[in-house]
Every structure is written in C-alpha cells, then in structure tokens.
Design an enzyme around this catalytic site. Structure first.
Site, PDB file in Angstrom:
ATOM      1  N   HIS A 164      -7.413   9.527  -1.839  1.00 28.53           N
ATOM      2  CA  HIS A 164      -6.666   9.463  -0.580  1.00 28.53           C
ATOM      3  C   HIS A 164      -7.429  10.130   0.576  1.00 28.53           C
ATOM      4  CE1 HIS A 164      -2.273   9.200   1.013  1.00 28.53           C
ATOM      5  NE2 HIS A 164      -3.130   8.944   1.972  1.00 28.53           N
ATOM      6  N   TYR A 201       3.320   9.622  -0.536  1.00 23.38           N
ATOM      7  CA  TYR A 201       4.401   9.035   0.262  1.00 23.38           C
ATOM      8  C   TYR A 201       5.785   9.217  -0.376  1.00 23.38           C
ATOM      9  CZ  TYR A 201       0.443   6.541   2.468  1.00 23.38           C
ATOM     10  OH  TYR A 201      -0.740   6.212   3.078  1.00 23.38           O
ATOM     11  N   ASP A 208       0.835  -1.208   0.000  1.00 20.23           N
ATOM     12  CA  ASP A 208       0.000   0.000   0.000  1.00 20.23           C
ATOM     13  C   ASP A 208       0.864   1.250   0.000  1.00 20.23           C
ATOM     14  OD1 ASP A 208      -2.822   1.257   0.669  1.00 20.23           O
ATOM     15  OD2 ASP A 208      -1.360   2.264   1.943  1.00 20.23           O
ATOM     16  N   LYS A 247      -2.612   5.950  -4.427  1.00 25.59           N
ATOM     17  CA  LYS A 247      -3.710   6.887  -4.139  1.00 25.59           C
ATOM     18  C   LYS A 247      -3.457   8.245  -4.789  1.00 25.59           C
ATOM     19  CE  LYS A 247      -3.582   4.736   0.465  1.00 25.59           C
ATOM     20  NZ  LYS A 247      -2.179   4.601   0.861  1.00 25.59           N
TER      21      LYS A 247
END
Ligand SMILES: NC(=O)c1ccc[n+]([C@@H]2O[C@H](COP(=O)([O-])OP(=O)(O)OC[C@H]3O[C@@H](n4cnc5c(N)ncnc54)[C@H](OP(=O)(O)O)[C@@H]3O)[C@@H](O)[C@H]2O)c1
Length: 273
Positions: free
Chosen positions: A110, A52, A47, A77
C-alpha cells in the site's frame, strides 16, 4: 445502457479492466450497496485495502452478485501496520478471510514504508510464486522507489497505483512504467472533486457533451492508464462508467496533458524515501 469495458494485459498475461471502483471512505451498508451497484453498472474491477476497513462488505457484495467471480478483478493491499515478511503473509490470509472469496486478483504494497518495504515485497513474491494471488504490485512507488526495488526484486510489479490526474501528471513516471512494463493505475483521479469547476476542463466537457469527471477518466484510459474513481452515489458511479462511447482528440489530449500543477490531495510518497 450497456457500455464496453476496456482491458489491459498485465506483464504476466493477466487481463485487468482499465476502469474500476475505488472503495476508500465507504463503510458497512454503503460500501456493500456501492459495489452491488457498480457490478450491475458494468464495473469489473474493485479496489479495496485492509486499511479501508470494508473488505468484509466488499466480499459480501461480490459473493451476492450475479456476475461470476471469474469476471471480477479484486485488488486489496497490505496495511502499513502489517508490513514485513511474516506479517505480510498473515495479512494476506486475513484479507482473504475478510473478503471470503477464493482468491485475490491483485495484492499491492500500500505504501513504501522505509523500514519494511523490501521484506514486504519479498513476501508478495512468495505469495505469487506459490500461486496464491494472480498478480502483485505496488502503490505510491515514484521513480526512486521503483529504482530501489530493482536492486532486489525477482518479479516486476504488474501494477503501480499512484496519485495521478491531469492536475498531477508525472510524465517521467508514466514513461518509466511503460518502459518497465508496469501498468500504471491512477488513484484519486477525480482529485476528490476539487477541480470539477475548472473552466479549462468544463470547456472540453461541453465540447463532447460529457461531464468533467468523464473527461478526466477518458483522458486516463486513452493514455493506457487504469483509474479507480470512488463513488458511493448511484448516479455518479454510473456517470463515471459512461466513458466508452466517445474519443478525445489528440489536440484535446495534449491540452489536458498541460493541466499539470503537481496538485496532490494525498501525502507525497517522497516523504517516505
Ligand atoms: N493506494 C493509495 O494509497 C490510495 C490512496 C487514495 C485512494 N486510493 C484509491 O483510489 C480510489 C479513488 O480515490 P479517492 O476516493 O481518494 O478520490 P476520487 O475518486 O478522486 O474522488 C472521490 C470523490 O469524488 C466524488 N465524486 C465521485 N464521482 C464524481 C463525479 N462524477 N463528479 C463529482 N464528484 C464525484 C466522490 O463523492 P461521492 O461518493 O459522493 O460520489 C468522492 O467525494 C480510492 O477509493 C481508493 O480505492 C488509493
């Protein structure tokens, strides 16, 4: 040691592993190494998110792995800054380029950003309808957001990824998702380590000769809830995967259900409603 991964069937027939590796807050070599270790350990769900800043490294580890791409389930996302119809379509392409993999298994909104969440969802529906992604879903959609989504969606989200643990156990949300055939996925399942010394949790762990983290992750799985604990440490990453060889009794499941204290470590999505 080999462990048997468990799968759930999403509302469009796609199989998704229940346990995955979350890769928030790991970067560069550390992120690549963690995903390589995870795949060697038996994890088959990774994930990530554009936010990120590690899609490139995650993709590298996936391509370099001996595990076949078709056996790995990759989630990413839409970045909040890229929400809206056309920006989301472009963001999807950017994620594919960064990951350098042929396809994405699951693409999520997200956060339900007030001004743009509708157009963002409609863009995901387009990507799905064109066969560009295997499944689409949402994250941080508490019940009011799911109700609002129902006023304009044509496709039911396959997954709703929310903050969830025994310490934040929203039974109404669990029921709504079950009724609407939306697979719940728990983020921050380990509460970022904050409750690992809770005597109630330690007592159950001792009973099963397991660690507090393993009890929490097993609890989620027995509820049919997917979870994506993060670890960049080989020992803890293996520990978190070693949950397929025991069963928590119904009595202890009820006991764990009672741990709820509405404890959030991430922003409350209702602030965005
Ligand atoms: N959709 C969203 O808005 C959203 C928001 C937050 C998170 N997420 C996703 O959910 C994933 C998990 O959440 P998270 O990373 O925030 O928190 P988490 O998984 O609850 O906790 C991770 C923390 O716990 C430590 N840890 C890992 N295994 C442990 C164990 N067995 N015993 C004790 N400590 C342990 C990790 O350190 P080490 O790395 O040193 O082991 C890290 O500091 C994220 O990586 C991300 O993929 C999504």
């Amino acid at each position: 040691m080999q462990h048997q991964q468990l799968y759930t069937t999403l509302n469009n027939g796609i199989q998704m592993p229940l346990l995955g590796l979350g890769v928030y807050d790991m970067y560069q070599q550390e992120a690549e190494q963690a995903v390589s270790w995870a795949l060697e350990t038996g994890y088959r769900l990774i994930d990530t998110a554009a936010m990120y800043n590690n899609e490139t490294e995650i993709g590298n580890a996936i391509r370099q792995s001996l595990v076949q791409r078709s056996d790995i389930f990759v989630t990413t996302k839409v970045h909040n800054d890229d929400q809206g119809f056309d920006p989301t379509l472009r963001a999807f392409d950017k994620s594919l380029q960064n990951l350098r993999i042929d396809y994405i298994d699951l693409y999520l909104v997200h956060w339900p950003i007030r001004a743009t969440r509708k157009e963002t969802w409609l863009a995901l529906e387009k990507l799905y309808s064109e066969g560009r992604v295997k499944a689409i879903g949402v994250a941080n959609y508490l019940i009011p957001f799911l109700d609002e989504l129902q006023t304009y969606n044509s496709i039911v989200p396959a997954v709703n990824q929310v903050e969830l643990s025994p310490y934040l156990f929203d039974k109404d949300l669990v029921e709504v998702c079950q009724n609407r055939k939306i697979q719940l996925q728990a983020y921050t399942p380990l509460v970022r380590g904050l409750r690992m010394n809770d005597p109630k949790l330690l007592a159950i762990a001792t009973q099963y000769s397991k660690t507090p983290a393993q009890i929490i992750l097993r609890w989620a799985i027995q509820h049919g809830i997917s979870s994506i604990p993060k670890s960049a440490n080989l020992k803890r990453l293996q520990e978190n995967f070693n949950i397929f060889d025991f069963h928590i009794s119904p009595e202890n499941m009820s006991f764990l259900d009672g741990f709820n204290e509405n404890l959030r470590v991430v922003e409350d999505p209702m602030d965005l409603f």
